[in-house]
Scaffold this motif. Structure first.
Motif, PDB file in Angstrom:
ATOM      1  N   ARG A 216      40.332  40.626 -20.168  1.00 47.88           N
ATOM      2  CA  ARG A 216      39.602  40.248 -19.128  1.00 47.88           C
ATOM      3  C   ARG A 216      39.334  41.133 -17.784  1.00 47.88           C
ATOM      4  NH1 ARG A 216      41.137  34.217 -17.955  1.00 47.88           N
ATOM      5  NH2 ARG A 216      39.609  35.000 -16.634  1.00 47.88           N
TER       6      ARG A 216
ATOM      7  N   ASN B   4      38.115  43.644 -16.943  1.00 48.90           N
ATOM      8  CA  ASN B   4      36.443  43.742 -15.867  1.00 48.90           C
ATOM      9  C   ASN B   4      35.868  42.622 -15.612  1.00 48.90           C
ATOM     10  OD1 ASN B   4      35.987  46.429 -17.097  1.00 48.90           O
ATOM     11  ND2 ASN B   4      35.794  46.720 -18.552  1.00 48.90           N
ATOM     12  N   THR B   5      36.440  41.380 -16.256  1.00 51.49           N
ATOM     13  CA  THR B   5      36.229  40.233 -15.591  1.00 51.49           C
ATOM     14  C   THR B   5      36.906  39.837 -14.456  1.00 51.49           C
ATOM     15  OG1 THR B   5      35.399  39.735 -18.055  1.00 51.49           O
ATOM     16  CG2 THR B   5      35.610  37.888 -16.097  1.00 51.49           C
TER      17      THR B   5
ATOM     18  N   SER C 262      36.714  42.851 -11.319  1.00 54.05           N
ATOM     19  CA  SER C 262      34.684  43.555 -11.111  1.00 54.05           C
ATOM     20  C   SER C 262      35.511  44.371 -10.111  1.00 54.05           C
ATOM     21  CB  SER C 262      34.158  42.376 -11.101  1.00 54.05           C
ATOM     22  OG  SER C 262      33.897  41.767  -9.844  1.00 54.05           O
TER      23      SER C 262
ATOM     24  N   ARG D  46      34.511  42.096  -6.806  1.00 53.17           N
ATOM     25  CA  ARG D  46      35.773  41.336  -6.666  1.00 53.17           C
ATOM     26  C   ARG D  46      37.367  42.294  -5.725  1.00 53.17           C
ATOM     27  NH1 ARG D  46      37.684  36.703 -10.809  1.00 53.17           N
ATOM     28  NH2 ARG D  46      35.620  36.295 -10.365  1.00 53.17           N
TER      29      ARG D  46
END
Length: 323
Positions: A133, A135-136, A139, A142
């Motif tokens: 997770r 890259n989520t 990002s 963010r």
């Protein structure tokens, strides 16, 4: 321009005294200072150039390195040029506005750099403990928001410092026994009560350093716990290698920072020239070492730097041969 509450007979400038007791050696001391400053600028601008040029490096980890490089350049440039002017030309005067600006800039950049190191620890935690997770969670958008939060926090925490200095009365003594306008060094010149200045600076130092170090320690505790659950020794080594660079950068930032903060308040037995040299090294050594550490320890970045260097040298070599 912001002015102090000075008496009419006193000039609205301060005098930065350089390194007390070593005035005769200022020229010699300037040599390593200028070399370190040049190397730090070269390293940090190279890092910014390579990351900006290579699309494959537009990732959170390398964008954080760019943020760190910008704070390194800002930190050293806010101090070293004036220091070299003192050493080379004996230009010791600094205006009140310049002194206030330098005080605000120095401390706000330090607070922001501390926040960036916390963000880098969080980046390593996510990369190791939750890689699927990554890259989520982190990002680029963010990360930009986190950078903005770091900047706002630094400004809000440090803005009161020059405002507190502004309200102090300053009498005849206006010689700062230092090479730059540190908040406490300037406050000690006042003939008024500096309790508010001293207490606020101490609270901010404890809050920033204490909270940020606590978050970094928590991140690495979770990282170590996750690594110990991995059975493969090769995976252990790979996971820990990704943290080595950040740990080195963190140590060379916080150790001098803690020394300088504590020496101002509890280091009466420390010789003034030792204290001032150590304070200046805080603005010189981390900016020089940070790009070197990451350039050596980060394989992808090291390869891109080598490629970019070869591409820049090739046209020069071709032109030399043709001539």
């Amino acid at each position: 321009m912001v002015t102090f509450n000075l008496t009419p007979s006193v000039s609205s400038t301060f005098i930065l005294n350089g390194i007390p007791g070593l005035e005769a050696s200022h020229i010699w001391i300037s040599i390593p200072f200028s070399i370190i400053y040049f190397v730090s600028l070269l390293g940090n601008f190279t890092l910014l150039f390579v990351v900006g040029k290579e699309q494959t490096l537009h990732k959170p980890m390398y964008l954080l390195l760019c943020m760190l490089a910008l704070t390194d350049i800002s930190m050293s440039t806010s101090v070293v040029p004036k220091v070299l002017c003192i050493f080379w030309f004996n230009w010791k005067d600094i205006t009140v506005g310049g002194c206030l600006t330098q005080t605000f800039f120095l401390h706000s950049v330090s607070v922001m750099q501390s926040a960036i190191l916390v963000t880098m620890a969080f980046d390593r935690y996510v990369a190791i403990c939750n890689p699927l997770r990554y890259n989520t969670i982190l990002s680029n958008a963010r990360l930009a928001k986190l950078g903005l939060v770091c900047l706002i926090r630094a400004v809000l925490f440090i803005l009161p410092l020059p405002l507190f200095l502004k309200r102090l009365p300053f009498c005849a003594k206006r010689i700062i026994p230092n090479t730059f306008c540190d908040h406490i060094a300037v406050a000690k010149l006042s003939c008024g009560d500096i309790t508010v200045n001293s207490m606020y600076a101490l609270v901010i130092a404890c809050l920033v350093i204490g909270l940020d170090l606590m978050l970094i320690v928590l991140s690495y505790a979770l990282i170590i716990r996750a690594v110990l659950r991995i059975s493969s020794k090769k995976a252990h080594q790979k996971a820990l290698n990704t943290c080595t660079s950040h740990l080195c950068v963190m140590l060379i930032f916080y150790i001098p920072c803690l020394f300088s903060t504590l020496a101002h308040r509890f280091g009466q037995g420390i010789a003034p020239h030792v204290h001032i040299i150590m304070a200046n090294l805080y603005f010189l050594i981390p900016p020089m070492l940070n790009p070197i550490i990451y350039g050596v320890k980060t394989k992808e970045l090291r390869e891109k730097v080598q490629i970019s260097t070869c591409q820049m040298c090739s046209p020069v070599a071709t032109e030399f041969k043709s001539a």
